[in-house]
Design a protein around this motif. Sequence first.
Motif, mmCIF file in Angstrom:
data_model
loop_
_atom_site.group_PDB
_atom_site.id
_atom_site.type_symbol
_atom_site.label_atom_id
_atom_site.label_comp_id
_atom_site.label_asym_id
_atom_site.label_seq_id
_atom_site.Cartn_x
_atom_site.Cartn_y
_atom_site.Cartn_z
ATOM 1 N N VAL A 128 0.835 -1.200 0.000
ATOM 2 C CA VAL A 128 0.000 0.000 0.000
ATOM 3 C C VAL A 128 0.871 1.251 0.000
ATOM 4 N N LYS A 129 0.500 2.206 -0.840
ATOM 5 C CA LYS A 129 1.247 3.460 -0.959
ATOM 6 C C LYS A 129 0.293 4.580 -1.324
ATOM 7 N N SER A 130 0.626 5.802 -0.899
ATOM 8 C CA SER A 130 -0.269 6.940 -1.101
ATOM 9 C C SER A 130 -0.529 7.226 -2.578
ATOM 10 N N ILE A 131 0.500 7.080 -3.422
ATOM 11 C CA ILE A 131 0.346 7.254 -4.862
ATOM 12 C C ILE A 131 1.415 6.417 -5.558
ATOM 13 N N ILE A 132 1.057 5.836 -6.694
ATOM 14 C CA ILE A 132 2.001 5.036 -7.466
ATOM 15 C C ILE A 132 2.106 5.643 -8.857
ATOM 16 N N SER A 133 3.307 6.090 -9.200
ATOM 17 C CA SER A 133 3.519 6.685 -10.528
ATOM 18 C C SER A 133 4.593 5.908 -11.279
ATOM 19 N N GLY A 134 5.870 6.134 -10.926
ATOM 20 C CA GLY A 134 6.939 5.393 -11.574
ATOM 21 C C GLY A 134 7.139 4.011 -10.984
ATOM 22 N N ALA A 135 6.545 3.762 -9.831
ATOM 23 C CA ALA A 135 6.574 2.459 -9.155
ATOM 24 C C ALA A 135 7.951 2.101 -8.611
ATOM 25 N N CYS A 136 8.864 3.086 -8.491
ATOM 26 C CA CYS A 136 10.220 2.812 -8.015
ATOM 27 C C CYS A 136 10.226 2.276 -6.585
ATOM 28 N N VAL A 137 9.551 2.963 -5.677
ATOM 29 C CA VAL A 137 9.536 2.551 -4.273
ATOM 30 C C VAL A 137 8.819 1.214 -4.115
ATOM 31 N N VAL A 138 7.700 1.057 -4.824
ATOM 32 C CA VAL A 138 6.952 -0.201 -4.734
ATOM 33 C C VAL A 138 7.810 -1.358 -5.211
ATOM 34 N N LYS A 139 8.519 -1.158 -6.323
ATOM 35 C CA LYS A 139 9.399 -2.214 -6.844
ATOM 36 C C LYS A 139 10.471 -2.579 -5.812
ATOM 37 N N THR A 140 11.133 -1.563 -5.261
ATOM 38 C CA THR A 140 12.201 -1.810 -4.284
ATOM 39 C C THR A 140 11.686 -2.561 -3.068
ATOM 40 N N ASN A 141 10.578 -2.088 -2.507
ATOM 41 C CA ASN A 141 10.069 -2.685 -1.276
ATOM 42 C C ASN A 141 9.491 -4.074 -1.504
ATOM 43 N N LEU A 142 8.824 -4.260 -2.633
ATOM 44 C CA LEU A 142 8.288 -5.584 -2.931
ATOM 45 C C LEU A 142 9.420 -6.579 -3.191
ATOM 46 N N THR A 143 10.452 -6.134 -3.899
ATOM 47 C CA THR A 143 11.607 -7.003 -4.159
ATOM 48 C C THR A 143 12.221 -7.481 -2.848
ATOM 49 N N LYS A 144 12.366 -6.560 -1.898
ATOM 50 C CA LYS A 144 12.934 -6.931 -0.593
ATOM 51 C C LYS A 144 11.999 -7.872 0.155
ATOM 52 N N ALA A 145 10.697 -7.567 0.107
ATOM 53 C CA ALA A 145 9.729 -8.363 0.870
ATOM 54 C C ALA A 145 9.642 -9.802 0.361
ATOM 55 N N ILE A 146 9.734 -9.978 -0.957
ATOM 56 C CA ILE A 146 9.593 -11.337 -1.504
ATOM 57 C C ILE A 146 10.928 -12.071 -1.592
ATOM 58 N N SER A 147 12.008 -11.407 -1.197
ATOM 59 C CA SER A 147 13.317 -12.055 -1.277
ATOM 60 C C SER A 147 13.409 -13.260 -0.353
ATOM 61 N N SER A 148 12.588 -13.270 0.692
ATOM 62 C CA SER A 148 12.598 -14.394 1.630
ATOM 63 C C SER A 148 11.206 -14.970 1.838
ATOM 64 N N ALA A 149 10.286 -14.708 0.888
ATOM 65 C CA ALA A 149 8.915 -15.199 1.019
ATOM 66 C C ALA A 149 8.340 -15.508 -0.361
ATOM 67 N N ASN A 150 7.287 -16.324 -0.368
ATOM 68 C CA ASN A 150 6.629 -16.700 -1.613
ATOM 69 C C ASN A 150 5.119 -16.537 -1.438
ATOM 70 N N PRO A 151 4.625 -15.275 -1.444
ATOM 71 C CA PRO A 151 3.192 -15.062 -1.231
ATOM 72 C C PRO A 151 2.357 -15.669 -2.352
ATOM 73 N N LYS A 152 1.147 -16.090 -2.012
ATOM 74 C CA LYS A 152 0.249 -16.666 -3.009
ATOM 75 C C LYS A 152 -0.309 -15.599 -3.947
ATOM 76 N N ARG A 153 -0.582 -14.415 -3.393
ATOM 77 C CA ARG A 153 -1.144 -13.305 -4.179
ATOM 78 C C ARG A 153 -0.496 -12.016 -3.696
ATOM 79 N N ILE A 154 -0.471 -11.015 -4.577
ATOM 80 C CA ILE A 154 0.127 -9.725 -4.236
ATOM 81 C C ILE A 154 -0.850 -8.625 -4.635
ATOM 82 N N PHE A 155 -1.432 -7.963 -3.629
ATOM 83 C CA PHE A 155 -2.338 -6.850 -3.884
ATOM 84 C C PHE A 155 -1.524 -5.553 -3.871
ATOM 85 N N VAL A 156 -1.695 -4.726 -4.879
ATOM 86 C CA VAL A 156 -1.014 -3.427 -4.961
ATOM 87 C C VAL A 156 -2.095 -2.359 -4.845
ATOM 88 N N ALA A 157 -2.037 -1.554 -3.773
ATOM 89 C CA ALA A 157 -3.140 -0.649 -3.462
ATOM 90 C C ALA A 157 -2.656 0.782 -3.254
#
Length: 241
Positions: A128-157
């Motif tokens: 979840v993020k206040s606004i998504i434009s270039g998606a840079c922060v979302v990409k960075t944070n999601l990459t880190k979050a999934i580096s040690s996990a395998n979620p079944k689904r990923i909601f981007v809000a």
Amino acid sequence: MNNGRTFTALAEQDPTAMTLVEELPSLKGNPDGYREAMRKLGEHLADSMLPQLEAAPAKDVCVVCTVEDADFLARGLIEELESRNVGARTRMICMWNERLKSDGVSVSPVLRTYEESFDKDDSVFVIVKSIISGACVVKTNLTKAISSANPKRIFVAAPVMLKGAEDRLSREFPAEVAGKFEFFHFATDSQKSDDGEEVIPGIGGSVYELLGFGDGKTKNKYVPNIVRERRRKEHPSIQPA
């Protein structure tokens, strides 16, 4: 449509969320009002994804947010999930990002992370993020979050996304990851300021300033209240900071 803005089907089904998004720019200079509007938008985003969460439940729902959104947008989302009986399996990851530009390319390295334990293989991630434009922060944070996990689904809000943000984010990940993405937002904007730094109308400007944090460096000194509260709940023996 207004100033290059279109509303999504989720917003059409939720007139209050639509009004909240439209009112964000008018709250410039009123950080308390802006914080409360973002908290309410978090509640509405949670409501929009509840049918999908309930239809295919996972053991844990892991909400991933940035430090500036934690006490407001993310809090509203988390507390609404908790009020709808998703709370027993709601977990939180909060990240402190530095915003840098190198040779015209934006990067957002993670400086530190607060992460609660969750099931690494039986979870749904909610980024979840206040606004998504270039998606840079979302990409960075999601990459880190999934580096040690395998979620079944990923909601981007987010309340607002720049047109094309979904495709830009999806192209940054392998197909097996991008195929898990489900997007939840209320408004799609297609215009940016002349310097390319701000989405118009977007959320009214720089979220750091609108929330009363000042600049990007100041907000990274902040420890969200929700992090303090949840840390004490998870580890009662820890003394308050």
